[in-house]
Write an enzyme that holds these catalytic residues in place. Sequence first.
Site, short mmCIF file in Angstrom:
data_model
loop_
_atom_site.label_atom_id
_atom_site.label_comp_id
_atom_site.label_asym_id
_atom_site.label_seq_id
_atom_site.Cartn_x
_atom_site.Cartn_y
_atom_site.Cartn_z
N ASP A 233 1.12 -1.47 0.15
CA ASP A 233 0.02 -0.37 -0.08
C ASP A 233 0.85 1.28 -0.23
O ASP A 233 1.41 1.72 1.18
CB ASP A 233 -0.48 0.02 1.34
CG ASP A 233 -1.88 0.73 1.18
OD1 ASP A 233 -2.11 1.65 0.43
OD2 ASP A 233 -3.03 0.82 1.92
N ASP A 234 0.88 2.04 -0.56
CA ASP A 234 1.70 3.25 -1.30
C ASP A 234 3.02 2.83 -1.17
O ASP A 234 4.49 3.27 -1.27
CB ASP A 234 1.65 4.14 -0.01
CG ASP A 234 -0.03 4.80 -0.26
OD1 ASP A 234 -0.86 4.55 -0.79
OD2 ASP A 234 -0.74 5.67 0.96
N CYS B 148 -5.74 4.20 -3.84
CA CYS B 148 -6.28 2.95 -3.16
C CYS B 148 -7.33 2.22 -3.53
O CYS B 148 -7.38 0.68 -4.49
CB CYS B 148 -6.68 3.10 -1.75
SG CYS B 148 -7.19 1.75 -1.01
N HIS C 129 -10.94 -2.00 2.63
CA HIS C 129 -10.71 -0.13 1.26
C HIS C 129 -12.00 -1.12 0.22
O HIS C 129 -12.00 0.21 -0.70
CB HIS C 129 -9.64 0.30 1.34
CG HIS C 129 -9.92 2.40 1.84
ND1 HIS C 129 -9.09 2.47 1.07
CD2 HIS C 129 -10.91 1.88 1.57
CE1 HIS C 129 -9.02 3.48 1.79
NE2 HIS C 129 -10.55 3.69 1.83
N ASP D 142 -0.80 -1.00 -4.77
CA ASP D 142 -1.63 -0.40 -5.40
C ASP D 142 -1.39 1.13 -5.69
O ASP D 142 -2.39 1.17 -6.76
CB ASP D 142 -3.14 -0.24 -3.99
CG ASP D 142 -2.54 0.91 -2.65
OD1 ASP D 142 -0.69 0.87 -3.03
OD2 ASP D 142 -3.02 1.38 -2.57
N ASN D 143 -0.30 1.31 -5.53
CA ASN D 143 -0.22 2.67 -6.69
C ASN D 143 1.30 3.40 -6.10
O ASN D 143 1.47 2.57 -5.55
CB ASN D 143 -0.88 4.02 -5.80
CG ASN D 143 -1.24 3.88 -4.05
OD1 ASN D 143 -2.53 3.90 -4.16
ND2 ASN D 143 -0.54 5.08 -3.88
#
Length: 469
Positions: A38-39, A78, A132, A296-297
Amino acid sequence: MKHCIDSLAIAIVAIVFLGSFTEAHADDRPNIILLLADDLGYGDLSCFGSPAVKTPHLDRLASEGLKCERFYAGSAVCSPTRASVLTGRYPLRFGITKHFNDRNGWLPESATTVAELLKDAGYNTAHIGKWHLGGLHVDETGKRLTNQPGPRQHGFDFYQTQIEQQPLRSQMGRDKTLFRKGGTVLLRNDQRISQDDPYYHKHFTDANGDFAVEMIEKLSSEEDPFFINMWWLVPHKPYEPAPEPHWSDTAADDITDDQHRFRSMVQHMDAKVGAILRKLDELKIADNTLVLFTSDNGAAFEGFIHDLKGGKTDLHDGGIRVPMIVRWPDAIPASQTSQTFGHTNDLLPTFCDAASVQLPSDLPLDGLSLLSHWKGGTPPSQEERGTVSWQLDLYKSLQRHYPKPKPYATEVVMRGNWKLLALKGKPVELFDVGADPNETRNVLAEHPELVASLIAQLKDWLNEPRVTK
């Protein structure tokens, strides 16, 4: 009469042989484990050039598998990317244009997910970690509310995640306890865990990694293969110090406290990846388990993106280009690197291809299977790939330590190496990311016919029907 008996004997032998072949084929289907950070920035793993963070277990995964250096997330934030991962479709198809607010956003129950397809084909399915995508609210007894679809409605037999409910989650974020007290808000199979549960006092990263190991142990004893969807929260804010030895191991002179916390969090996640890989080795199922790791990004504040432009919330490559590693020893050659374009939309068709799952003829997808290429074959042609698009509502703030690049953009159209950025359908930048990967030279004015063609495709895509229920 003898001829009839001989024919019958041959038929019986054939049936037995075919039955054995079918059973062997079923047994040969790989287990699949998706690890989603995540990130995590494009350069945040040491095997992708991180100068700061050591990730030996993910480096091992890369050395034993394939490292994909031109892989893109479905969005720069996300929730949209997570919808892309599960459905193989653009988030815009479901009206998902920004991250969910933990109140009234969710992936429509009608969406067909990779978990549903694999489950229907006989796989055991489990989701672990951040979700999420809606549906993680509970009542006063800790039971999950059913007014929004959750992991089970999207194909997962088992799940363990955090309650995603306001004001609970935002308060834990402000207090910087979302990781360290993460076990206190765990939701497992539609029920909040109790204080006497062994996971209650666990750090969230430990809870995720340990439950993944537990599920591998449990599901590997079953006859059918498994799909584990492991979505880390790391290294998303709040930045919190990871437990020892990771905190001490990542201490360094002349770095900020947040950078120290960030490094410890990534190292902690990497150690849990190591525990997962060791369990596969211990059970002797590593060779026929497909393990894929990505993000995710792009990077938020403390992440590293080399010289890429932008970051999280921005549609330049710093916000959507992510590290990706895949290992499947029985099928994918080791120590390989690919420069072929890939996208999170490709995960569903690729996983189904690996599992010999026939995709429904009426299922619309925006991704392609990359399996043949990963095995050493020719990558998809430009004609097969076509034009790729992104859409994201405008976030004027960049989650980095510098301002968001201007001009702002809300859409991207990519055809080969040509990348066009647009603001509400109006072209603002054009880059050749093959020659200019850091997007430093805007050549919009030099290619009017190409721009017109790309914008026409973008407008058609933006006007296509959406599924919201």
